[in-house]
Design an enzyme around this catalytic site. Structure first.
Site, mmCIF file in Angstrom:
data_model
loop_
_atom_site.group_PDB
_atom_site.id
_atom_site.type_symbol
_atom_site.label_atom_id
_atom_site.label_comp_id
_atom_site.label_asym_id
_atom_site.label_seq_id
_atom_site.Cartn_x
_atom_site.Cartn_y
_atom_site.Cartn_z
ATOM 1 N N LYS A 50 0.891 -1.175 0.000
ATOM 2 C CA LYS A 50 0.000 0.000 0.000
ATOM 3 C C LYS A 50 0.922 1.217 0.000
ATOM 4 O O LYS A 50 1.366 1.684 1.039
ATOM 5 C CB LYS A 50 -0.898 -0.010 1.246
ATOM 6 C CG LYS A 50 -2.222 0.726 1.092
ATOM 7 C CD LYS A 50 -2.119 2.173 0.699
ATOM 8 C CE LYS A 50 -1.761 3.081 1.870
ATOM 9 N NZ LYS A 50 -1.485 4.485 1.397
ATOM 10 N N CYS B 1 14.015 10.741 5.617
ATOM 11 C CA CYS B 1 13.965 10.356 7.029
ATOM 12 C C CYS B 1 15.353 10.420 7.662
ATOM 13 O O CYS B 1 15.482 10.473 8.874
ATOM 14 C CB CYS B 1 13.417 8.955 7.153
ATOM 15 S SG CYS B 1 14.320 7.795 6.131
HETATM 16 P P1 NAD Z 1 2.478 9.311 6.746
HETATM 17 O O1 NAD Z 1 2.630 8.730 8.088
HETATM 18 O O2 NAD Z 1 1.536 10.448 6.568
HETATM 19 O O3 NAD Z 1 1.989 8.191 5.703
HETATM 20 C C1 NAD Z 1 2.642 6.944 5.604
HETATM 21 C C2 NAD Z 1 1.649 5.909 5.095
HETATM 22 O O4 NAD Z 1 0.572 5.794 6.028
HETATM 23 C C3 NAD Z 1 1.024 6.261 3.746
HETATM 24 O O5 NAD Z 1 0.912 5.097 2.978
HETATM 25 C C4 NAD Z 1 -0.350 6.814 4.132
HETATM 26 O O6 NAD Z 1 -1.317 6.586 3.139
HETATM 27 C C5 NAD Z 1 -0.678 6.032 5.387
HETATM 28 N N1 NAD Z 1 -1.525 6.802 6.323
HETATM 29 C C6 NAD Z 1 -1.581 8.152 6.468
HETATM 30 N N2 NAD Z 1 -2.460 8.487 7.425
HETATM 31 C C7 NAD Z 1 -2.967 7.332 7.908
HETATM 32 C C8 NAD Z 1 -3.927 7.018 8.920
HETATM 33 N N3 NAD Z 1 -4.526 7.978 9.639
HETATM 34 N N4 NAD Z 1 -4.199 5.729 9.157
HETATM 35 C C9 NAD Z 1 -3.598 4.747 8.458
HETATM 36 N N5 NAD Z 1 -2.685 4.987 7.478
HETATM 37 C C10 NAD Z 1 -2.367 6.260 7.211
HETATM 38 O O7 NAD Z 1 3.935 9.703 6.237
HETATM 39 P P2 NAD Z 1 4.348 10.488 4.931
HETATM 40 O O8 NAD Z 1 3.978 11.917 5.091
HETATM 41 O O9 NAD Z 1 3.909 9.768 3.721
HETATM 42 O O10 NAD Z 1 5.945 10.328 4.990
HETATM 43 C C11 NAD Z 1 6.769 11.185 5.742
HETATM 44 C C12 NAD Z 1 7.070 10.602 7.106
HETATM 45 O O11 NAD Z 1 7.670 9.322 6.960
HETATM 46 C C13 NAD Z 1 8.059 11.430 7.896
HETATM 47 O O12 NAD Z 1 7.624 11.491 9.225
HETATM 48 C C14 NAD Z 1 9.346 10.645 7.793
HETATM 49 O O13 NAD Z 1 10.260 10.833 8.850
HETATM 50 C C15 NAD Z 1 8.842 9.260 7.786
HETATM 51 N N6 NAD Z 1 9.800 8.334 7.221
HETATM 52 C C16 NAD Z 1 10.487 7.547 8.078
HETATM 53 C C17 NAD Z 1 11.429 6.666 7.597
HETATM 54 C C18 NAD Z 1 12.203 5.781 8.525
HETATM 55 O O14 NAD Z 1 12.951 4.963 8.030
HETATM 56 N N7 NAD Z 1 12.052 5.865 9.812
HETATM 57 C C19 NAD Z 1 11.663 6.584 6.218
HETATM 58 C C20 NAD Z 1 10.929 7.402 5.363
HETATM 59 C C21 NAD Z 1 9.996 8.277 5.888
#
Ligand code: NAD
Length: 498
Positions: free
Chosen positions: A173, A281
């Site tokens: 997803k 990240c």
């Molecule tokens: P996000 O948390 O908004 O979304 C991530 C995923 O979760 C997406 O597929 C989204 O559709 C889904 N999602 C969003 N809201 C949701 C909800 N309420 N319930 C269930 N699923 C939901 O993150 P983003 O904005 O896409 O990405 C940026 C974030 O990801 C930053 O915080 C970054 O630090 C983090 N990140 C972390 C790493 C790591 O390795 N730790 C790597 C890449 C990105």
């Protein structure tokens, strides 16, 4: 207008979705396409296709699985530029950077090509008289990966090559903001000869995620995204009995000791702070200047920023692209105002940075630096996830170490110094999962594992490397005796080894 849909059972989904999302070109602000959002029913269809494919894939020999992994690896390599251009057009990052994320993802595919070696168990002959013991690792079944917008190819590739090589069926997803890369990867899997249903894609939002996390046939979930959603995914998935690894947000510090090469440190801070517009990240978001180096370091960073070329990701001249959405750009920019309000100095204001071709309605924000930031300020406490570098002044090594270790996040950290003893001590003492010594973005190689500590990880297992193999398999210990004439008949005692 392009249309992105799901990939289920080895082909694009041909249904009509009730809900959709817009896909933007962040450089222009224009809507360029539409992505279908999966309902729970569609998720159920993808999981059913995966569950149907699993027994055959699990029974497929390691030799055959390896051949398919190699074929997939070559196809991704051939389509690297096409993938990079797709990513750039939806995410906004410059195409060379997008090609870089595909290259790092490919390293995990190459790691997974060694699955024959990685799945080897142990064997002990004659652990008791006439008894042998051995261990095997078996796939868990249907597994899912839920991924963020910032690495639409690399982060899924942290997960699915390992999961699939281990014999699982995988349902991805991806982020609804940049869904196209997932579909090209699905097509390449099919071309590589992966049986239908072993790799599926469901597009969508929370509804799809919730359906995956609670589906009885999904055995394990990998997640990468922001900390609040990572926590939610971990709690929801584990409550439904799944194995979950959920990687969250970050606040990565770069500690610069007084003896560091300040040119090297300034280059590194700019590269790691503003590459991919800070939407990584592992981006450096806080520079901790120890002792007297602060003014010189900030001057070095500011002078380098002046020459950075900000422009559309698809323009070869650009070094940094726009942010992913208008709302995200506005949120990131708001920290410039709040930082100043709370007492920081705005050393570089990215809002006035020129944009190649003009800003138009694109989601632009140039590189910015807030100096004299303190740990109480919201620009320090929050993950900004954009091109804003905060500089904190620390009086000593101990103060810098405490700052990093007390931060709720623990994804990446770097120390810049010429003192090997100080670096060694820092590596040992700091409360962070991935550490760089004079390396600003210490992303582990595929054969090590990627993951942070504290609020940057919910669960116990990092991604790829041997931890990835463990996450996507279950261990079984076997004790075996082939009877010989000396067997002793019935015994109700607990088995004791002799
Ligand atoms: P996000 O948390 O908004 O979304 C991530 C995923 O979760 C997406 O597929 C989204 O559709 C889904 N999602 C969003 N809201 C949701 C909800 N309420 N319930 C269930 N699923 C939901 O993150 P983003 O904005 O896409 O990405 C940026 C974030 O990801 C930053 O915080 C970054 O630090 C983090 N990140 C972390 C790493 C790591 O390795 N730790 C790597 C890449 C990105």
């Amino acid at each position: 207008m392009k249309h992105c849909t799901h990939w289920i059972g080895g082909q694009p989904w041909d249904g009509a979705a009730d809900r959709h999302g817009d896909i933007y070109d962040p450089a222009t602000g224009e809507v360029t396409g539409r992505v279908d959002f999966a309902s729970a029913v569609v998720v159920g269809d993808a999981v059913a296709a995966a569950a149907k494919a699993f027994p055959g894939w699990r029974a497929t020999s390691i030799a055959k699985r390896t051949q398919i992994m190699f074929a997939f690896r070559n196809l991704v390599r051939e389509h690297q530029q096409e993938l990079a251009e797709l990513i750039s057009s939806e995410h906004g990052k410059v195409t060379s950077d997008a090609a870089g994320e595909v290259a790092r993802g490919l390293e995990v595919v190459e790691f997974a090509c060694g699955i024959g070696h990685l799945l080897k168990g142990g064997f002990s002959e004659n652990v008791s008289t006439g008894v042998d013991a051995y261990s095997i690792r078996q796939p868990v079944g249907v597994v899912t990966g839920i991924t963020p917008f910032n690495f639409p190819a690399m982060v899924p590739m942290w997960m699915f090559p390992v999961a699939i090589a281990c014999g699982n069926a995988f349902v991805l997803k991806p982020s609804e903001k940049d869904p196209s890369a997932s579909l090209l990867l699905a097509r390449l899997w099919a071309e590589a000869g992966l049986p239908d249903g072993v790799f599926s894609v469901v597009q969508g939002d929370k509804e799809a995620v919730d359906a995956l996390l609670t589906h009885p046939d999904v055995r394990a979930a990998s997640f990468v995204g922001s900390t609040p959603i990572a926590r939610y995914v971990y709690e929801t998935g584990t409550a439904a009995g799944k194995r979950v690894q959920a990687l969250g947000g970050a606040k990565n510090h770069m500690v610069v000791l007084p003896d560091a090469d300040l040119d090297l440190a300034a280059d590194a801070a700019v590269s790691a702070g503003f590459g991919s517009a800070g939407e990584r990240c592992m981006a450096v978001s806080v520079v901790v200047a120890v002792g007297p180096v602060g003014d010189e370091l900030v001057a070095g960073i500011a002078s380098r920023i002046g020459g950075l070329r900000v422009g559309p990701g698809t323009d070869e001249r650009s070094e940094m692209g726009p942010l992913v959405t208008a709302a995200h750009r506005d949120r990131v920019a708001s920290y410039l105002d709040s930082g100043v309000r709370e007492g920081a100095t705005l050393a570089v204001d990215g809002r006035v940075h020129p944009v190649i071709g003009g800003a138009g309605d694109g989601f632009w924000l140039g590189p910015s630096v807030l100096d004299h930031v303190t740990p109480q300020m919201s620009c320090y406490r929050d993950e900004i996830f954009g091109p804003v570098l905060s500089v904190v002044r620390a009086a000593s090594y101990d103060e810098a170490l405490a700052l990093v270790s007390d931060n709720p996040y623990g994804n990446g950290v770097a120390i810049f110094t010429n003192d090997g003893g100080a670096a060694r001590r820092f590596v040992s003492e700091v409360e962070v999962g991935m550490v760089g010594v004079n390396v600003p973005i210490p992303v582990p190689m595929a054969y090590y594992s990627f993951g942070g500590w504290k609020a940057s990880l919910f669960g116990d297992t990092h991604m790829h490397g041997t931890e990835g193999i463990h996450f996507y398999t279950r261990g079984k210990a076997v004790t075996s005796r082939w009877l010989d004439p000396s067997h002793g008949g019935v015994s109700l005692g607990f088995p004791v080894n002799r």
